[in-house]
Design an enzyme around this catalytic site. Structure first.
Site, PDB file in Angstrom:
ATOM      1  CE  LYS A  18      -2.068   2.320   3.289  1.00  0.00           C
ATOM      2  NZ  LYS A  18      -1.771   3.665   2.767  1.00  0.00           N
ATOM      3  CD  GLU A  45      12.946  -0.640  10.140  1.00  0.00           C
ATOM      4  OE1 GLU A  45      13.459   0.281  10.808  1.00  0.00           O
ATOM      5  OE2 GLU A  45      13.378  -1.802  10.152  1.00  0.00           O
ATOM      6  CB  CYS A  73      13.010   7.541   9.651  1.00  0.00           C
ATOM      7  SG  CYS A  73      14.104   6.635   8.586  1.00  0.00           S
ATOM      8  CD  GLU A 126       9.899  11.368  13.407  1.00  0.00           C
ATOM      9  OE1 GLU A 126       8.751  10.901  13.563  1.00  0.00           O
ATOM     10  OE2 GLU A 126      10.768  10.815  12.717  1.00  0.00           O
TER      11      GLU A 126
END
Ligand code: NAD
Length: 487
Positions: A173, A247, A281, A379
């Site tokens: 996806k 992840e 990331c 973040e």
């Protein structure tokens, strides 16, 4: 407007519904994307399950799977300019980076092409003289792969490569933000000759994601994205007890000691936080700098941040392009405001310029006097660096590990012994010493804590897509002895 299609069971098709994808450089819609319904997802998973359980994929040798992956790598190389341009158009990621990254995507497929026939089982020296016992490494089954918007071609290569090498089939996806490059990539999968259903590619948001992750025929979920979504996914995996590899994000420390090469550290820090407009990331988003070199390093970083070439992502000279979405820009602004309210000092950036597009300038926040600033814990996923000063090595290590995340880290020092102590002490999946943001198909990558679990890259990733079958074969021709005693 351009139109893109889903790829399900070896066929390209429109979705029952569609949505417009927005060009982040202008804020204007530019292409129509198919929106996967729960029924589309079900058809894709059923196709992947059929492909997994029947010829030709199910009976294919590992070497033959490797050849298909090798062909895919070659096709990616040939289509690189088109894929890079599409990724830039649909996500705002600068062409300088998408062009370099797509070459690396081909390397990942090539690496896993070579690995397919090296995923070995084992023979056990069992403690029974009349038995042969060995282990077969078998593919785990249908894999649901879900990726975020920031590097869709790359983040899917690190899942598709090892999953296909291991013999799994996949429903991938794409993110609803910037899915064009992956939907286009489906044409290469098709041309490479993978049997229908082996790889299915569709797009849609949380609803499609939920339909995929709760599907009873999914055996493993490979997810990249944020920790909040990961929690939903782990709950969804409880339905059919699928295994997961996650992840997730990071708040990675970038530690500079007073004996470091400051020019090199400054360059690596720029790459660690401003490259990819900070939407990475592994962003080294917390600079921990030793007091004696703080001013010298910050002066270099401020000068570099203010000289960065901000502009249209499709121009080779651009260094910082727009963020992918307006939503992301609002989130970053709000987090900066909460941090300055908590005492963080704006060194540079932080202000929006006039004009269309989701641009955001390189920003530095000095949080040395604001240890509770949310900028040190949350973040940004944008070009915002938070700075903290330290005096001793022990303090640096304590600050580095003062995070719920544990993805990446960087250490800049000329002391070999100190580098080794830091490598041992830092709790993160990756430690870069005197460098930053280096990756390779050969090296495993992943994190701890809120950064997730499982590894991508290397043999470790391929093994994540396998299950072990233990085989017992009796070599004696004598009748089985006492059936009421376990042997
Ligand atoms: P996100 O978690 O919002 O979305 C990621 C994907 O999950 C999208 O495809 C989305 O459609 C899908 N999704 C959303 N809700 C879902 C649900 N309930 N069930 C199933 N799927 C669902 O992430 P994002 O904001 O698009 O991306 C940014 C995040 O990704 C950041 O936290 C970043 O650090 C992380 N990231 C991690 C890595 C890594 O390798 N560790 C790499 C890149 C990005």
């Amino acid at each position: 407007m351009d139109r893109f299609q889903h790829y399900i069971d070896g066929r390209f098709e429109d979705g029952a519904e569609s949505f417009a994808s927005v060009d982040p450089a202008t804020g204007a819609p530019w292409a129509l994307m198919p929106l996967a319904s729960a029924a589309d997802v079900d058809r894709a998973v059923q196709a992947a399950h059929r492909a997994f359980t029947s010829a030709p994929w199910a009976g294919m040798t590992a070497g033959a799977r490797g050849k298909l992956l090798y062909r895919l790598a070659e096709l990616v190389r040939a289509a690189a300019p088109r894929l890079a341009a599409l990724e830039t158009r649909d996500t705002g990621k600068i062409i300088r980076e998408t062009s370099a990254q797509i070459a690396y995507v081909a390397e990942y497929y090539q690496y896993y092409a070579g690995l397919a026939d090296k995923i070995e089982g084992a023979h056990l020296p069992i403690d029974k003289p009349d038995m042969e016992v060995w282990l077969r490494r078998e593919p785990v089954g249908v894999v649901a792969a879900i990726v975020p918007w920031n590097s869709q071609l790359f983040l899917s290569a690190v899942k598709l490569g090892p999953a296909l090498a291991a013999g799994c089939t996949v429903v991938l996806k794409a993110s609803e933000d910037g899915p064009a490059p992956l939907l286009e990539f489906a044409r290469l999968v098709h041309d490479a000759g993978f049997p229908p259903g082996t790889v299915n590619i569709l797009t849609g948001g949380p609803e499609a994601g939920r339909a995929l992750t709760t599907h009873p025929k999914v055996a493993h979920i490979a997810f990249t994205g944020g920790p909040e979504t990961a929690r939903h996914i782990v709950r969804a995996s409880a339905e059919n007890l699928a295994s997961t590899s996650l992840e997730l994000g990071g708040k990675s420390p970038f530690i500079v000691f007073d004996d470091a090469d400051l020019d090199s550290a400054a360059n690596a820090q720029v790459s660690g936080i401003f490259a990819a407009t900070g939407q990475s990331c592994v962003a080294g988003s917390r600079l921990l700098v030793q007091r004696g070199v703080k001013d010298a390093l910050l002066a270099r970083l401020k000068a570099r941040a203010e000289a960065v070439a901000i502009g249209a992502p499709d121009r080779m000279e651009t260094e910082v392009g727009p963020l992918c979405t307006a939503r992301q820009r609002e989130r970053i602004l709000a987090l900066i405001a909460r941090s300055t309210a908590a005492g963080a000092r704006l060194v540079t950036g932080g202000q929006l310029s006039e004009g269309p597009g989701f641009y955001f300038p390189p920003t530095i926040l000095d949080c040395s006097e604001a240890p509770d600033a949310p900028a040190l814990a949350e973040e940004f996923f944008g070009p915002v660096l938070s700075v903290v000063t330290f005096d001793t090595e022990a303090e640096a290590l304590a600050l580095a590990n003062d995070t719920e995340f544990g993805l990446a880290s960087g250490v800049f020092t000329r002391s070999l012994t100190r580098a080794h102590r830091m490598i041992r002490g830092i709790r993160a999946g990756v430690v870069w010493v005197n460098t930053y943001r280096a990756v390779s198909p050969i090296a495993p990558f992943g994190g701890h804590g809120l950064s997730g679990h499982g590894r991508e890259g290397g043999l470790a990733a391929a093994l994540d897509y396998t299950t072990v079958k233990t085989v017992w074969l009796r070599t004696s021709d004598e009748p089985i002895p006492d059936p009421f005693v376990m042997r």
